[in-house]
Design an enzyme around this catalytic site. Structure first.
Site, short mmCIF file in Angstrom:
data_model
loop_
_atom_site.label_atom_id
_atom_site.label_comp_id
_atom_site.label_asym_id
_atom_site.label_seq_id
_atom_site.Cartn_x
_atom_site.Cartn_y
_atom_site.Cartn_z
N ASP A 31 0.84 -1.20 0.00
CA ASP A 31 0.00 0.00 0.00
C ASP A 31 0.87 1.24 0.00
OD1 ASP A 31 -2.01 -1.75 0.17
OD2 ASP A 31 -2.69 -1.17 2.19
N GLU A 33 3.88 1.67 -1.23
CA GLU A 33 4.44 1.97 -2.55
C GLU A 33 3.38 2.54 -3.48
OE1 GLU A 33 7.93 -1.11 -3.54
OE2 GLU A 33 6.11 -2.05 -2.82
N PHE A 34 2.17 1.99 -3.35
CA PHE A 34 1.08 2.50 -4.19
C PHE A 34 0.80 3.97 -3.86
CE2 PHE A 34 -3.28 3.46 -5.24
CZ PHE A 34 -3.42 2.90 -6.50
N ASP A 35 0.73 4.28 -2.58
CA ASP A 35 0.47 5.66 -2.17
C ASP A 35 1.54 6.60 -2.70
OD1 ASP A 35 -1.71 4.77 -0.87
OD2 ASP A 35 -0.82 4.82 1.14
N SER A 80 -34.77 -8.02 -14.32
CA SER A 80 -34.50 -8.67 -13.04
C SER A 80 -34.71 -10.16 -13.23
CB SER A 80 -35.39 -8.12 -11.94
OG SER A 80 -36.71 -8.42 -12.25
N GLU A 111 -22.80 -18.13 -11.49
CA GLU A 111 -22.04 -17.07 -10.83
C GLU A 111 -22.64 -16.88 -9.44
OE1 GLU A 111 -22.59 -13.53 -13.18
OE2 GLU A 111 -21.85 -14.59 -14.95
N LYS A 113 -24.43 -14.74 -6.60
CA LYS A 113 -25.38 -13.63 -6.63
C LYS A 113 -24.97 -12.65 -5.54
CE LYS A 113 -30.33 -12.66 -6.87
NZ LYS A 113 -30.28 -11.44 -6.09
N ASP A 115 -24.90 -9.73 -3.04
CA ASP A 115 -25.99 -9.05 -2.35
C ASP A 115 -25.64 -7.57 -2.22
OD1 ASP A 115 -28.32 -8.62 -1.06
OD2 ASP A 115 -27.73 -9.57 0.82
N ARG A 134 -30.31 1.12 -11.05
CA ARG A 134 -31.29 0.38 -11.82
C ARG A 134 -32.63 1.11 -11.88
NH1 ARG A 134 -35.30 -3.27 -11.02
NH2 ARG A 134 -35.52 -4.82 -12.66
N GLU A 168 -22.73 -5.28 -10.00
CA GLU A 168 -23.22 -5.04 -8.65
C GLU A 168 -22.18 -4.25 -7.85
OE1 GLU A 168 -26.21 -6.42 -8.44
OE2 GLU A 168 -26.70 -6.62 -6.32
N TYR A 220 -21.22 -8.29 -14.30
CA TYR A 220 -21.84 -9.57 -14.66
C TYR A 220 -22.57 -9.56 -16.00
CZ TYR A 220 -25.85 -7.44 -12.22
OH TYR A 220 -26.84 -6.60 -11.80
N LYS A 287 -27.14 -18.88 -15.75
CA LYS A 287 -27.42 -18.28 -17.05
C LYS A 287 -27.12 -19.27 -18.17
CE LYS A 287 -25.82 -13.95 -15.08
NZ LYS A 287 -24.81 -12.90 -15.01
N LYS A 311 -31.88 -18.64 -4.59
CA LYS A 311 -31.56 -17.88 -3.37
C LYS A 311 -31.36 -18.81 -2.18
CE LYS A 311 -33.77 -13.83 -3.08
NZ LYS A 311 -33.48 -12.40 -2.81
N CYS A 405 -22.70 2.03 36.04
CA CYS A 405 -21.81 1.10 35.36
C CYS A 405 -21.83 -0.26 36.07
CB CYS A 405 -20.39 1.67 35.37
SG CYS A 405 -19.19 0.64 34.52
N CYS A 407 -19.44 -2.04 36.66
CA CYS A 407 -18.19 -2.27 37.38
C CYS A 407 -18.40 -2.01 38.88
CB CYS A 407 -17.08 -1.37 36.85
SG CYS A 407 -17.20 0.35 37.37
N CYS A 424 -19.40 5.28 30.67
CA CYS A 424 -18.90 5.26 32.04
C CYS A 424 -17.67 6.15 32.03
CB CYS A 424 -18.53 3.84 32.45
SG CYS A 424 -17.55 3.82 33.97
N CYS A 429 -12.39 2.56 35.82
CA CYS A 429 -13.38 1.49 35.64
C CYS A 429 -12.64 0.22 35.21
CB CYS A 429 -14.40 1.89 34.58
SG CYS A 429 -15.43 0.53 34.02
S1 IVH Z 1 -27.55 -11.11 -13.98
C1 IVH Z 1 -30.47 -10.13 -17.15
N1 IVH Z 1 -25.67 -11.86 -12.30
O1 IVH Z 1 -29.48 -9.85 -8.73
C2 IVH Z 1 -29.48 -10.49 -16.14
N2 IVH Z 1 -27.41 -10.46 -11.49
O2 IVH Z 1 -32.69 -9.81 -10.23
C3 IVH Z 1 -29.37 -9.49 -15.10
N3 IVH Z 1 -27.19 -9.82 -9.12
O3 IVH Z 1 -30.73 -6.90 -9.23
C4 IVH Z 1 -28.83 -9.92 -13.82
N4 IVH Z 1 -25.30 -10.89 -8.76
O4 IVH Z 1 -28.27 -6.76 -9.59
C5 IVH Z 1 -26.82 -11.16 -12.46
N5 IVH Z 1 -23.93 -12.55 -10.93
C6 IVH Z 1 -25.05 -11.86 -11.10
C7 IVH Z 1 -25.65 -11.12 -10.05
C8 IVH Z 1 -26.84 -10.43 -10.28
C9 IVH Z 1 -26.24 -10.11 -8.23
C10 IVH Z 1 -28.39 -8.99 -8.84
C11 IVH Z 1 -28.75 -8.03 -9.92
C12 IVH Z 1 -30.25 -7.99 -9.93
C13 IVH Z 1 -30.64 -9.20 -9.14
C14 IVH Z 1 -31.40 -10.18 -10.03
#
Ligand code: IVH
Length: 665
Positions: A31, A33-35, A80, A111, A113, A115, A134, A168, A220, A287, A311, A405, A407, A424, A429
């Protein structure tokens, strides 16, 4: 070299290192060196403002907040995914795909998903020109100013035709935990989870606020496949690999699956391993790989027929709240803690959960005896989500914040106006003392072997230690120590060698170990680097402190307050006498014996961390590097060394064992 070409070179190097860090997760420079590279670029650009370009790595944060968000249209719309929690329905999905393709074989890509929050990026002439949320899928908000601050989003790419990239934005668990720690310490409300925090951050009007949070991006999807340009490879997997080669982080766990059985195996694999990722996922996305087949399948009602999200069940459990106790932190913050009927959640038994502060308990309307829902995700600490009111029994007891407290001084607690925390304020303490000592001796701080929580409790109770400087007087108290329960001459010896070894810890660690409010590991390193020794730091004015990048008013105030406290100054003097490092070693290079030498560390070192080894190399004028080449002077190989060791053997680079390396020092 002209200034222009130096600037050019610096930008290229910084981009390369960002790539190695964020895309390949294998940084080759420290880090520090990067800085230094970034600092040099900033300085040159300041002297030659006419050479600044919008895609320079120095131009990520814009100065002025925006006044309102502009709406932008998504073409094509941001779809979605259909969701399912059932493995059976994943098989049904496979059958539907087969039917839609009239039996033609299909490959799938799995892949993780992520969050987080969906984001759409637009590049023109190789430059990031727009980033948008989105929204409703058709229209979202332009948040370019904020997204530019995310270092894993490239500002420029080697692709001139218009390009859309979707993905994401998310946070690492560790960054979220650190953020919450600071929020709680400063009496603010805790953030609920990494996703909400990310969403809230992206909606900021002031990009400077966003730059302070460590958001990440993962790509993605891209419309590259729609064009005829290079990289339009006809399948999803290749399009993602191509994004990676353009500099976008992608899901490194992505996997090509020949059939639905392989998909189910992937789902099971990551269900088990998700806690090891370091960030939150809520499932797996499946997919159809071939783009032509994707088109054939089309979409229904805003969801593609060629993809589905599996999920994972959220990690929740119901249990009973047995009691609410108080915990005193090292800065005196008093937090309520839920004592729970032990319950198994995501592989570990949970019997306590933080309740953050008084208001949090009242907002939940929590009563002792209630049935509560607790949740745990990744490595994030378990929390109490809600009360199951239907289950409330007659005897459930309301809780009020105690006024003293826990304690033995029972000193009155104090809640400053406008803060959520109670404190406290008793200087002695014992709970605070224990906490401070625990922090001081902990692994990431002074790392004192033999001085764990139990030992600290015993020593405090026996009056052997009351502050961190007393730790260095422990070796002189042999008789008192070995007379304590569970102590013997052998464990005493071990403790003494642990204490002596801790004197070798670098200044930044000592600074962190002192437990100055808001001075975490990162801030301690920054301060150590900027002020070089504790005397300079202790004399620094608020202005000198805030002139250091990343140091804000709150940290500055806390540092000044700490050093103006006579008893803290006294402790520091004693630590100095004990021989601790109170000056940064690397700045005053101890020697030049490694000048011009490049070291590559590989495998697991036994007696030091990789970071320590790097510091030692740098302090002698050498350079730690990440990969082996003909230019490498030495490879230091620890246990289980792999491909780097092999490469060194092939190239005839001298290989050192950890022992050899230590002898050289
Ligand atoms: S593909 C048409 N791949 O999950 C394909 N979505 O409804 C579009 N998400 O809000 C989505 N990881 O933001 C895809 N590896 C991934 C993902 C991903 C998270 C989210 C995406 C979307 C929701 C799917």
């Amino acid at each position: 070299m002209t200034v222009e070409s130096r600037i050019q070179k610096l930008r290229e190097d910084i981009r390369k290192h960002d790539y190695l860090y964020y895309v390949e997760a294998r940084p080759v420079i420290s880090d520090r060196e990067f800085d230094a590279l970034l600092r040099e670029l900033e300085d040159l650009e300041q002297q030659h403002p006419e050479l600044i370009t919008s895609d320079s790595p120095t131009q990520r944060v814009s100065g002025e907040p925006i006044s309102s968000f502009v709406t932008v249209a998504h073409t094509p719309p941001m779809l979605s995914l259909a969701n399912t929690y059932s493995r059976q329905e994943v098989e049904d999905f496979g059958r539907r795909v087969q039917k839609g393709l009239e039996g033609a074989p299909a490959q799938y890509v799995c892949e993780l998903k992520y969050d987080g929050v969906a984001l759409s990026l637009l590049y023109e002439n190789g430059l990031l020109v727009r980033a948008a949320t989105r929204g409703d899928g058709e229209r979202g908000d332009d948040i370019t100013h904020n997204v530019r601050t995310i270092r894993s989003v490239p500002l420029s790419i080697a692709h001139k035709a218009p390009l859309q990239v979707r993905g994401e934005v998310y946070m690492l668990n560790s960054d979220f935990i650190e953020l919450n720690r600071i929020a709680l310490e400063s009496g603010e409300k805790p953030y609920a989870n990494p996703r909400n925090t990310t969403a809230g951050t992206l909606k900021q009007k002031d990009a400077r606020e966003v730059a302070k949070r460590s958001l990440r991006f993962v790509a993605y999807w891209t419309d590259l496949r729609e064009t005829d340009g290079p990289g339009s490879s006809g399948n999803h997997y290749n399009s993602i690999e191509h994004l990676k080669s353009l500099g976008f982080p992608v899901c490194n766990e992505m996997q090509l699956c020949a059939d639905i059985d392989a998909v189910l195996a992937y789902i099971n694999e990551w269900d088990e391993k998700r806690d090891t990722l370091g960030f939150q996922i809520d499932g797996v996305v499946i997919k159809v790989n071939n783009i032509r087949q994707q088109r054939e399948l089309g979409s229904v009602a805003r969801s593609p027929r060629w993809a589905i999200a599996f999920k994972y069940e959220a990690k929740k459990a119901l249990t009973q709240l047995l009691n609410i106790t108080l915990q005193v932190g090292r800065t005196g913050v008093v937090t309520p803690v839920a004592e729970l009927d032990p319950v198994l959640l995501a592989g570990s038994t949970i019997s306590r959960a933080t309740l953050h502060n008084e208001d949090f308990v009242h907002e939940l309307d929590l009563r002792i005896g209630d049935t509560v829902e607790i949740e745990k995700g990744g490595e994030v600490i378990p929390k109490v989500n809600r009360v199951i009111l239907e289950e409330r029994k007659k005897g459930a007891v309301e809780w009020h914040m105690p006024t003293t407290c826990p304690c033995h001084y029972h000193s009155p607690l104090h809640r400053p106006v406008g803060e959520a925390n109670w404190y406290c304020e008793h200087g002695n303490c014992p709970w605070q003392i224990r906490r401070r000592l625990q922090h001081f001796a902990s692994r990431d701080a002074m790392d004192i072997d033999g001085l764990g929580e139990k030992a600290i409790d015993q020593f405090v109770d026996a009056g052997l230690i009351g502050n961190v400087a007393d730790v260095y007087d422990l070796p002189g108290k042999r008789d008192a120590i070995i007379s304590l329960d569970r102590w013997a001459p052998k464990s005493y010896d071990k403790l003494v060698s642990g204490i002596n070894r801790s004197k070798e810890q670098p200044f930044a660690r000592v600074l962190f170990a002192l437990g100055i409010r808001f001075v975490g590991e990162g801030v301690a390193k920054i301060l150590a680097k900027a002020f070089k020794n504790i005397d300079a730091l202790s004399k620094a004015s608020a202005e000198q402190l805030t002139n250091v990048g990343e140091i804000g008013d709150r940290i500055a105030e806390s540092v000044i307050e700490f050093f103006s406290n006579p008893s803290e100054r006294e402790i520091i003097n004693r630590l100095r006498k004990a021989g601790l490092n109170l000056a940064a070693e690397f700045e005053s290079k101890t020697s030049n014996e490694f000048e011009g030498m490049t070291f590559v560390l590989t495998g697991e070192l036994e007696t030091m961390t990789r970071r320590d080894a790097e510091d030692l190399i740098e302090s002698r004028g050498g350079k730690p590097a990440g990969s082996v080449s003909k230019k490498t002077t030495y490879v230091v190989a620890g246990a289980n060394a792999g491909s780097k060791l092999q490469k060194a053997q092939e190239l005839g680079v001298t290989i050192l064992s950890e022992e050899d390396f230590k002898k050289m020092l």
